[in-house]
Design a protein around this motif. Structure first.
Motif, PDB file in Angstrom:
ATOM      1  N   GLY A   1     -22.967  24.272  12.124  1.00  0.00           N
ATOM      2  CA  GLY A   1     -23.669  22.899  12.697  1.00  0.00           C
ATOM      3  C   GLY A   1     -22.984  21.849  13.028  1.00  0.00           C
ATOM      4  O   GLY A   1     -23.723  20.565  13.065  1.00  0.00           O
ATOM      5  N   ILE A   2     -21.647  21.821  12.626  1.00  0.00           N
ATOM      6  CA  ILE A   2     -20.805  20.458  12.974  1.00  0.00           C
ATOM      7  C   ILE A   2     -20.120  20.417  14.332  1.00  0.00           C
ATOM      8  O   ILE A   2     -19.557  21.383  14.734  1.00  0.00           O
ATOM      9  CB  ILE A   2     -19.932  20.414  11.653  1.00  0.00           C
ATOM     10  CG1 ILE A   2     -20.442  20.132  10.438  1.00  0.00           C
ATOM     11  CG2 ILE A   2     -19.015  19.048  12.176  1.00  0.00           C
ATOM     12  CD1 ILE A   2     -19.655  20.422   9.287  1.00  0.00           C
ATOM     13  N   ASN A   3     -20.138  19.160  14.931  1.00  0.00           N
ATOM     14  CA  ASN A   3     -19.630  19.072  16.246  1.00  0.00           C
ATOM     15  C   ASN A   3     -18.103  18.820  16.265  1.00  0.00           C
ATOM     16  O   ASN A   3     -17.910  17.440  16.047  1.00  0.00           O
ATOM     17  CB  ASN A   3     -20.376  18.057  17.111  1.00  0.00           C
ATOM     18  CG  ASN A   3     -19.795  17.937  18.718  1.00  0.00           C
ATOM     19  OD1 ASN A   3     -18.967  18.622  19.000  1.00  0.00           O
ATOM     20  ND2 ASN A   3     -20.190  16.738  18.925  1.00  0.00           N
ATOM     21  N   LEU A   4     -17.437  19.560  16.296  1.00  0.00           N
ATOM     22  CA  LEU A   4     -15.928  19.348  16.194  1.00  0.00           C
ATOM     23  C   LEU A   4     -15.315  18.806  17.721  1.00  0.00           C
ATOM     24  O   LEU A   4     -15.224  19.523  18.312  1.00  0.00           O
ATOM     25  CB  LEU A   4     -15.075  20.558  15.748  1.00  0.00           C
ATOM     26  CG  LEU A   4     -13.512  20.373  15.582  1.00  0.00           C
ATOM     27  CD1 LEU A   4     -13.272  19.296  14.569  1.00  0.00           C
ATOM     28  CD2 LEU A   4     -12.908  21.483  15.071  1.00  0.00           C
ATOM     29  N   ILE A   5     -14.570  17.821  17.757  1.00  0.00           N
ATOM     30  CA  ILE A   5     -14.317  17.200  19.036  1.00  0.00           C
ATOM     31  C   ILE A   5     -12.645  16.810  18.970  1.00  0.00           C
ATOM     32  O   ILE A   5     -12.201  16.667  17.657  1.00  0.00           O
ATOM     33  CB  ILE A   5     -15.054  16.039  19.493  1.00  0.00           C
ATOM     34  CG1 ILE A   5     -14.714  14.913  18.528  1.00  0.00           C
ATOM     35  CG2 ILE A   5     -16.329  16.135  19.696  1.00  0.00           C
ATOM     36  CD1 ILE A   5     -15.188  13.358  18.999  1.00  0.00           C
ATOM     37  N   PRO A   6     -11.960  16.887  20.049  1.00  0.00           N
ATOM     38  CA  PRO A   6     -10.502  16.469  20.152  1.00  0.00           C
ATOM     39  C   PRO A   6     -10.615  14.963  19.599  1.00  0.00           C
ATOM     40  O   PRO A   6     -11.445  14.133  19.725  1.00  0.00           O
ATOM     41  CB  PRO A   6     -10.032  16.440  21.500  1.00  0.00           C
ATOM     42  CG  PRO A   6     -11.276  17.409  22.066  1.00  0.00           C
ATOM     43  CD  PRO A   6     -12.328  17.206  21.276  1.00  0.00           C
TER      44      PRO A   6
ATOM     45  N   LYS B   1     -20.542  17.525   2.481  1.00  0.00           N
ATOM     46  CA  LYS B   1     -20.621  15.935   2.452  1.00  0.00           C
ATOM     47  C   LYS B   1     -20.873  15.371   4.114  1.00  0.00           C
ATOM     48  O   LYS B   1     -21.540  14.607   4.375  1.00  0.00           O
ATOM     49  CB  LYS B   1     -19.283  15.113   1.991  1.00  0.00           C
ATOM     50  CG  LYS B   1     -19.404  15.226   0.684  1.00  0.00           C
ATOM     51  CD  LYS B   1     -18.196  14.309  -0.155  1.00  0.00           C
ATOM     52  CE  LYS B   1     -18.107  14.482  -1.619  1.00  0.00           C
ATOM     53  NZ  LYS B   1     -17.133  13.754  -2.132  1.00  0.00           N
ATOM     54  N   ILE B   2     -20.029  16.075   4.983  1.00  0.00           N
ATOM     55  CA  ILE B   2     -20.343  15.898   6.542  1.00  0.00           C
ATOM     56  C   ILE B   2     -21.617  16.298   6.964  1.00  0.00           C
ATOM     57  O   ILE B   2     -22.316  15.463   7.539  1.00  0.00           O
ATOM     58  CB  ILE B   2     -19.203  16.858   7.258  1.00  0.00           C
ATOM     59  CG1 ILE B   2     -17.764  16.301   7.090  1.00  0.00           C
ATOM     60  CG2 ILE B   2     -19.531  16.580   8.963  1.00  0.00           C
ATOM     61  CD1 ILE B   2     -16.773  17.012   7.599  1.00  0.00           C
TER      62      ILE B   2
ATOM     63  N   ASN C   1     -24.408  13.776   8.440  1.00  0.00           N
ATOM     64  CA  ASN C   1     -24.688  13.994   9.703  1.00  0.00           C
ATOM     65  C   ASN C   1     -24.283  12.918  11.028  1.00  0.00           C
ATOM     66  O   ASN C   1     -25.095  12.464  11.781  1.00  0.00           O
ATOM     67  CB  ASN C   1     -26.126  14.138   9.722  1.00  0.00           C
ATOM     68  CG  ASN C   1     -26.798  14.812  10.926  1.00  0.00           C
ATOM     69  OD1 ASN C   1     -25.979  15.646  11.600  1.00  0.00           O
ATOM     70  ND2 ASN C   1     -28.054  14.539  11.429  1.00  0.00           N
ATOM     71  N   PRO C   2     -22.921  12.974  10.900  1.00  0.00           N
ATOM     72  CA  PRO C   2     -22.622  12.234  12.158  1.00  0.00           C
ATOM     73  C   PRO C   2     -22.446  13.011  13.553  1.00  0.00           C
ATOM     74  O   PRO C   2     -22.805  14.391  13.530  1.00  0.00           O
ATOM     75  CB  PRO C   2     -20.813  12.167  11.710  1.00  0.00           C
ATOM     76  CG  PRO C   2     -20.506  13.539  11.022  1.00  0.00           C
ATOM     77  CD  PRO C   2     -21.794  13.739  10.182  1.00  0.00           C
TER      78      PRO C   2
END
Length: 465
Positions: free
Chosen positions: A218-223, A253-254, A258-259
């Motif tokens: 559920g985490i948006n990983l971007i360059p 913690k991420i 919730n970034p």
């Protein structure tokens, strides 16, 4: 040698006996005295040899053989042994280890040679009368390649602890070379700890990255944005690094924060939110104005710091040689203590680690002493052994402090800034007179230090309640 001993003794001409090519001891040394003794008294202890076709190879007695040949001895008594290649190497290693004739590196390579010939760790340990860990450590050290060994001429003199630490980074010759160059110096432990820390950080970020790429987290990983503080789409919202927690704790913690997205930046995880472009423009304008003001203040401070340093060093250059010797000796002690004894509980480790840098304080020492840079070191070494050593000691110690002081140290409470008031007190006791501008900056710095210490004491009291 006792397990490989023979009762068969034969006289063999030294011209038929060769050194063993796998002799662990690579340098037999000077045998002149031994040759003279053999020439006078003969060879008292037989050599131990193995047949090699129509010739023989020495198993025990390489130095005695070299001395006999140097003395011109003909036939010498020899024990004739029947040993396979592994037994030959075991016998040579055992003899040399019992007599403590091998360097650590020679022993390392010899033990690896035994293992390569099929011996087990337990068998080698038994033959040498050592522990299995002793053998395993040396087997690890044997993996160090010739490229790394060639870094220094005295590589064979390194300790087994240093060799094992270097071998730990097998496959990473750049790190091994750094450790090899630092071995035997006060920098070795520091270099090793930095490499270990960097390695832990690398492993940490690799583990975090592996968790972040899982599709169901559920985490948006971007360059990682090329310009993290001015990206048109993403606003920097913080970061997490190894001391923040384990990789699993970081993921939790991420999720809590919730970034909008996260990216991996070196050994850190950056958190991002979406930009509000109108608000960003206003903030950017304010930031630019604030930065311009900071730049102006910094420029003024840099000009002050440079002028102040020039004034102090010019005074030292002009006046030190006229100060009495006992006062200089006292000043030497005070300057040394000022650099070594730290008023801050966090210590002065980072600063002290730079003292191994040959350039540390060199420019400042040249300014204070008035000696040309290319002659400064030789002059310093000469004078420190002369009766006027005290004035030279003061010059080099003052130069080190001048080297550490940056413009920012006048406005920030840190390890170096805490030393500035003490340094000025020492200079004033020698006769230095600060300008009104210096006194004003000094008063502001002392007030900042006092306030910081007061805040720290209040925080300690609250924590103790």
């Amino acid at each position: 040698m006792s397990n490989y001993q023979s009762n068969e003794i034969k006289l063999i001409n030294t011209s038929l006996i060769d050194p063993h090519p796998d002799n662990p001891r690579k340098n037999i040394g000077d045998v002149t005295d031994l040759a003279a003794s053999i020439k006078t008294n003969g060879l008292l202890t037989p050599l131990s040899v193995v047949p090699n076709g129509e010739r023989y190879m020495v198993i025990a007695g390489h130095r005695r053989l070299a001395a006999c040949k140097q003395a011109g001895t003909g036939a010498v008594p020899c024990f004739i042994l029947q040993l396979d290649p592994l037994q030959q190497l075991e016998a040579m290693v055992t003899e040399n280890c019992q007599r403590e004739q091998l360097t650590v590196l020679e022993e390392v390579d010899a033990i690896q040679g035994m293992l390569d010939l099929g011996a087990t760790t337990a068998n080698v340990a038994y033959r040498l009368g050592r522990s299995a860990d002793y053998v395993r450590d040396r087997a690890k050290a044997a993996s160090i390649g010739n490229e790394v060994r060639a870094v220094r001429d005295d590589f064979s003199q390194l300790t087994i602890g240093q060799l094992v630490a270097i071998a730990r980074y097998d496959g990473r010759p750049d790190l091994q070379k750094r450790l090899a160059q630092a071995a035997g110096t006060s920098n070795f432990d520091y270099t090793l700890s930095r490499i270990e820390r960097d390695d832990r950080d690398r492993q940490w970020i690799e583990s975090v990255a592996a968790l972040l790429v899982e599709s169901d987290n559920g985490i948006n990983l971007i360059p990682d944005p090329e310009e993290p503080y001015s990206d048109p789409e993403w606003r920097y919202a913080g970061c997490m690094f190894p001391s923040t927690g384990t990789p699993e704790e970081i993921i939790e913690k991420i999720r809590e924060q919730n970034p909008a997205a996260v990216s991996i930046h070196m050994e850190q995880v950056y958190l991002w939110t979406r930009r509000d472009k109108t608000a960003d423009a206003e903030k950017e304008a304010r930031r630019a104005a604030e930065q311009a003001e900071r730049d102006a203040r910094r420029h003024a401070l840099e000009e002050y710091a440079a002028a102040s340093a020039d004034k102090r060093m010019a005074w030292l250059h002009a006046n030190l040689h006229g100060i009495k010797r006992d006062k200089l000796i006292e000043t030497t002690a005070r300057l040394g203590l000022l650099q070594i004894i730290d008023p801050d509980p966090q210590g002065y480790t980072l600063a002290l680690s730079t003292w191994n840098d040959a350039a540390c304080g060199g420019e400042q020492f040249t300014t204070i002493s008035g000696i040309e840079p290319e002659r400064a070191l030789a002059e310093l070494r000469y004078h420190l052994d002369e009766p006027d050593w005290a004035v030279w000691a003061v010059q080099i110690l003052a130069a080190r402090i001048e080297w550490f002081i940056d413009p920012t140290d006048w406005t920030t409470v840190n390890d170096t800034s805490r030393r500035i008031p003490g340094y000025y007190q020492i200079l004033q006791d020698l006769g230095y007179t600060p300008t009104d501008d210096e006194t004003s900056h000094l008063d502001q710095l002392i007030a900042a230090i006092t306030e910081a210490d007061s805040d720290e004491n209040e925080e300690d009291e609250e924590n103790n309640q």
